[in-house]
Design a protein around this motif. Sequence first.
Motif, PDB file in Angstrom:
ATOM      1  N   PRO A   1      -2.692   0.761   2.575  1.00 36.47           N
ATOM      2  CA  PRO A   1      -1.701   0.819   2.099  1.00 36.47           C
ATOM      3  C   PRO A   1      -0.337   0.455   3.390  1.00 36.47           C
ATOM      4  CG  PRO A   1      -2.757   2.229   1.463  1.00 36.47           C
ATOM      5  CD  PRO A   1      -3.875   2.646   1.875  1.00 36.47           C
ATOM      6  N   TYR A   2      -0.932   0.636   4.774  1.00 39.18           N
ATOM      7  CA  TYR A   2       0.138   0.253   5.896  1.00 39.18           C
ATOM      8  C   TYR A   2       0.471  -0.852   6.164  1.00 39.18           C
ATOM      9  CZ  TYR A   2      -0.375   4.966   8.493  1.00 39.18           C
ATOM     10  OH  TYR A   2      -0.557   6.146   8.677  1.00 39.18           O
ATOM     11  N   PRO A   3      -0.774  -1.914   6.399  1.00 42.92           N
ATOM     12  CA  PRO A   3      -0.350  -2.988   5.721  1.00 42.92           C
ATOM     13  C   PRO A   3       1.050  -3.674   4.642  1.00 42.92           C
ATOM     14  CG  PRO A   3      -2.271  -3.476   6.023  1.00 42.92           C
ATOM     15  CD  PRO A   3      -1.874  -2.234   6.416  1.00 42.92           C
ATOM     16  N   VAL A   4       0.194  -3.328   3.689  1.00 44.83           N
ATOM     17  CA  VAL A   4       0.790  -3.581   2.202  1.00 44.83           C
ATOM     18  C   VAL A   4       2.483  -2.862   2.516  1.00 44.83           C
ATOM     19  CG1 VAL A   4       0.629  -3.303  -0.293  1.00 44.83           C
ATOM     20  CG2 VAL A   4      -1.061  -3.287   0.969  1.00 44.83           C
ATOM     21  N   LEU A   5       2.191  -1.553   2.539  1.00 41.13           N
ATOM     22  CA  LEU A   5       3.998  -0.947   1.980  1.00 41.13           C
ATOM     23  C   LEU A   5       4.904  -1.231   3.521  1.00 41.13           C
ATOM     24  CD1 LEU A   5       2.587   2.323   0.413  1.00 41.13           C
ATOM     25  CD2 LEU A   5       3.852   0.539  -0.390  1.00 41.13           C
ATOM     26  N   SER A   6       3.791  -1.304   4.770  1.00 44.44           N
ATOM     27  CA  SER A   6       5.564  -1.980   5.292  1.00 44.44           C
ATOM     28  C   SER A   6       5.320  -3.628   5.539  1.00 44.44           C
ATOM     29  CB  SER A   6       4.362  -2.429   6.597  1.00 44.44           C
ATOM     30  OG  SER A   6       3.099  -2.819   7.045  1.00 44.44           O
TER      31      SER A   6
ATOM     32  N   ARG B   1       3.675   0.881  -5.175  1.00 39.71           N
ATOM     33  CA  ARG B   1       3.605   1.594  -3.852  1.00 39.71           C
ATOM     34  C   ARG B   1       3.087   2.780  -5.053  1.00 39.71           C
ATOM     35  NH1 ARG B   1       8.123   1.641  -0.481  1.00 39.71           N
ATOM     36  NH2 ARG B   1       9.429  -0.427  -1.124  1.00 39.71           N
ATOM     37  N   ASP B   2       2.641   3.454  -6.031  1.00 40.13           N
ATOM     38  CA  ASP B   2       2.286   4.467  -6.517  1.00 40.13           C
ATOM     39  C   ASP B   2       0.525   4.278  -6.058  1.00 40.13           C
ATOM     40  OD1 ASP B   2       2.030   6.189  -8.296  1.00 40.13           O
ATOM     41  OD2 ASP B   2       0.774   5.581  -9.723  1.00 40.13           O
TER      42      ASP B   2
END
Lengths: 169, 520
Positions: free
Chosen positions: B499-504, B480-481
């Motif tokens: 980060p969109y695909p990762v965090l979603s 997240r960081d």
Amino acid sequence: MQDTFIDQASVQAGWTEKLDQLIAHYKSLPGALLPLLHAIQDELSYIPESAYPKIARALSLSVAEVHGVVSFYHHFKTHKPGRHVLQICRAESCQAMGSEGLEAHAKQCLSIDYHQTSQDQAITLEPVYCLGNCALSPAVMMDEEIFGRVSKADLEALIHDAKKAEAQV
Amino acid sequence: MSTIVYIPRDSSALSVGAEKVANAISQEAAKRGIAVTIVRNGSRGLYWLETMVEVSTDKGRVAYGPVKAADVSGLFKADFLNTEAASAKAHRLNLGLTEELAWLKQQQRLTFARVGITDPVSLEDYLAHDGYQGLKNALELSAADIVKTVTDSGLRGRGGAAFPTGIKWNTVLGCAADQKYIVCNADEGDSGTYSDRMIMENDPYVLIEGMTIAGIAVGATQGYIYLRSEYPHALVVLNEAIAKAEQAGYLGDNILGSSYGFNLEVRRAAGAYVCGEETSLLESLEGKRGLVRFKPPLPAIEGLFGKPTVVNNVISLATVPIILHKGAQYYADYGMGRSRGTLPIQLAGNIKQGGLVELAFGITLRELLYDYGGGSASGRPIKAVQVGGPLGAFLPESQFDTPLDYEAFSAIWAVLGHGGIVAFDDTVDMAKMARYAFEFCAIESCGKCTPCRIGSTRGVEVMDKIIAGTDRVKNIKLVRDLSDTMLNGSLCALGGMTPYPVLSAINHFPADFNIKDAAV
């Protein structure tokens, strides 16, 4: 597996003249480097390092700049590939339809990893990130021919045909 | 009398044997002494029915599909060319009149109006189907009025960024320069997208016409189509169409006898995903490594070779002719909110009925996935969809009722992008998909900015630890960081949107990361 770098172009008859022709044809084009590199690769199936100094001189670039461009783009090859190039799509749509299995199967059939060429020089295996055939995933491309909804058996047949076609030549 | 038979030359159709089908039909007809005229049309975009063979009749075209070469002799035995024959009607591959297929009939095809109907390289066919009507109208208007028409239509960049096309054009129009350029971004690298490819292979003149209108509107005399090297078929079709358009006076120094000149050239890309980013694309066109440029200056002011440049996606440019033909209001009447007009949506991945669906903005994902897509190809439940390519968020079933609208997607921290929808069934492991998102970013990063270049590689390493079960909670916090750094510190969308695909994936599918909920 063929890892040894041999600059075969330098021994190909008439290549020096051909390279001069290509340079003369492209050098006045705005942004000439990529079109010229494509033309060289279309001719030889790769871009020999021995051509860099001439290209650099003609386009007023440094050899390092030419090297930088060739190495930046996945499409450009610095080693002579096998007689056929097999590209397997690794992108999400194909993953959703089992491309991981196809990748493993191709590597196993050819006893090579990506960016390598089979022992008999028939097939170079490359990953590709989308062929625009996503409605018919998984997709692969043999040279410039595209195949969709490819099963492991289809892939084996493709490899078999490519190897056989060469054996007859 | 010779019967006209349509067999697509679209590369997806070829990928399932269209060439073999065409050869088989031609041979079988010759053997039987039957006169057929084979037209290699574009694909209608009902890809699960490819190879779709259509027979011309006085009531319209009758379709058969999916046809394999092995089906051809059976089709002849059933007298398939005589579509009124009972045996033809009863044939298992007979689909009836193409235009009556619900999948097609319910669509609102504006940009794709001709796709699958015409012979892509026939200029006569293009002209016979409303081709070049937009250009004719444009030639009657002032440059400012052309730009105003495009602005009023509400058209926004279909490449993904959704920037209003007319406003971009207006900036270029307002720049004084000895040379301006129109650059078409045809580096369609997003997985799950193929609408650019379809336009280029199946209706190339509409793109040529759109670029010509753009040139007239902003005062540009040179255009480039930056075409990805993975599309060899599109290259052939575009070059043939450009040559024919030049010959007929639709391109060149005096377009249709006017004082306007516009020349067009296709340039091959070389397999770098980042070159779909407009400044990286311009560097590549200039013959350099595709390193992303700092903005400002905007490409509209200092673009290709430092000159004012319009950089638009294929679909944006291919939509311009119908706007100039039918008027800004006609186009703006479709859509919802600030998303005006239609979006060519591409159904892909694990989907039963994949293909091209052009509809006004506002349809929901669920309708697309189930009413059009017919559910997953595997028959298992659809667990996730990724919309907008490899930098788009993964959406869970609970978000399937989101309407396709730029702002509605933005509100759920997702993107519409180029309109590609990739479906995954319940066998997908979202932790692996999150790892792949970082891996793809690492492979394709141009290397100019640190968050993308280093962050992507660190991301793969941390994901490997999470997948291996090492300090899960701590490492998810680290992801997240890292994502925060990439999101806010990257120079372009490649690092900035990974980060969109990762965090979603983490937020919507925590179980795949072996955590109880996403709040870690």
